[in-house]
Design a protein around this motif. Structure first.
Motif, short mmCIF file in Angstrom:
data_model
loop_
_atom_site.label_atom_id
_atom_site.label_comp_id
_atom_site.label_asym_id
_atom_site.label_seq_id
_atom_site.Cartn_x
_atom_site.Cartn_y
_atom_site.Cartn_z
N GLU A 118 0.72 -1.31 -0.12
CA GLU A 118 0.02 -0.08 -0.09
C GLU A 118 0.88 1.25 0.13
O GLU A 118 0.44 2.14 -0.72
N THR B 260 -0.92 0.88 10.28
CA THR B 260 -1.37 -0.12 9.49
C THR B 260 -1.60 -1.61 10.34
O THR B 260 -2.90 -2.08 9.94
N ARG C 44 -5.10 -0.61 12.13
CA ARG C 44 -6.14 -0.65 10.83
C ARG C 44 -6.59 -2.02 10.57
O ARG C 44 -7.81 -2.31 10.59
N TRP D 112 -14.84 -1.22 6.70
CA TRP D 112 -14.39 0.01 6.51
C TRP D 112 -14.97 1.25 7.38
O TRP D 112 -14.25 2.15 7.64
N SER E 17 -12.47 1.04 10.12
CA SER E 17 -11.04 1.20 9.91
C SER E 17 -10.65 2.40 9.20
O SER E 17 -9.61 2.74 9.01
N TYR E 18 -11.64 2.98 8.54
CA TYR E 18 -11.56 4.35 7.92
C TYR E 18 -10.72 5.30 8.40
O TYR E 18 -9.72 5.81 7.90
N ASP F 144 -7.19 4.43 8.19
CA ASP F 144 -6.62 4.33 6.96
C ASP F 144 -6.31 5.77 6.46
O ASP F 144 -5.38 5.85 5.61
N SER G 246 -2.55 6.73 5.23
CA SER G 246 -2.21 7.16 4.05
C SER G 246 -1.44 8.46 4.06
O SER G 246 -0.65 8.85 3.20
#
Length: 174
Positions: free
Chosen positions: A57, A101, A104, A151, A154-155, A158, A162
């Protein structure tokens, strides 16, 4: 590559599930997992998966967020990996954002497996039918609902991951 990640996820889940089943049996309890044990088995799957997903990722995010045209930073995934290792102080450059990560993936897959198993159990209880008789479209629906729960849970992790992975390297960028 996605199929390899799914293999790691399900392999990790079933490993943890078997450990809990054995523990339950040794304690004289039914082998079936509690909802907490289902969540923890899913979280273990996410942790196992994160060691592959993290660098993949990171490279994907770098390639997606680089400038286009003459300002391009990377000439593809291999070039990106080389530069991340070089700029990030070794292999650690590939694993930038790995702590987030881990959080998440544990949250995401704990939630997915818990939600999916809850829906499957609920179906068998409401219809008084064995799990093996649940129609494939309903199994797919339950998987999709579990995906949405994944999602939703965990968004926030994330977004942080990112952002960390798309930032530059160096003391001024921390």
């Amino acid at each position: 590559m996605a199929e390899n990640l799914v293999s790691v996820q399900f392999g990790g889940f079933h490993y943890a599930r078997r450990q809990f089943e054995a523990r339950n049996t040794l304690q004289g309890k039914p082998a079936d997992l509690s909802y907490t044990q289902l969540y923890l088995s899913g979280a273990f799957a996410g942790l196992a998966n994160s060691y592959l997903a993290g660098p993949i990722e990171h490279v994907r995010i770098r390639l997606q967020t680089q400038p286009h045209g003459a300002g391009r930073l990377y000439n593809g995934p291999i070039d990106c990996m080389r530069k991340l290792v070089g700029q990030g102080g070794g292999v650690g450059g590939l694993y930038r954002g790995q702590v987030v990560t881990l959080a998440r993936e544990a949250m995401a897959y704990g939630t997915w497996f818990l939600t999916f198993e809850y829906l499957m159990r609920l179906h068998t209880q409401r219809t008084s039918t064995p799990r093996s008789s649940i129609p494939a479209p309903l199994i797919a629906l339950y998987g999709g609902i579990a995906g949405e729960a994944l999602w939703l849970s965990s968004y926030p992790f994330d977004v942080v991951k990112s952002k960390m992975q798309s930032d530059g390297f160096g003391a001024g960028m921390r």
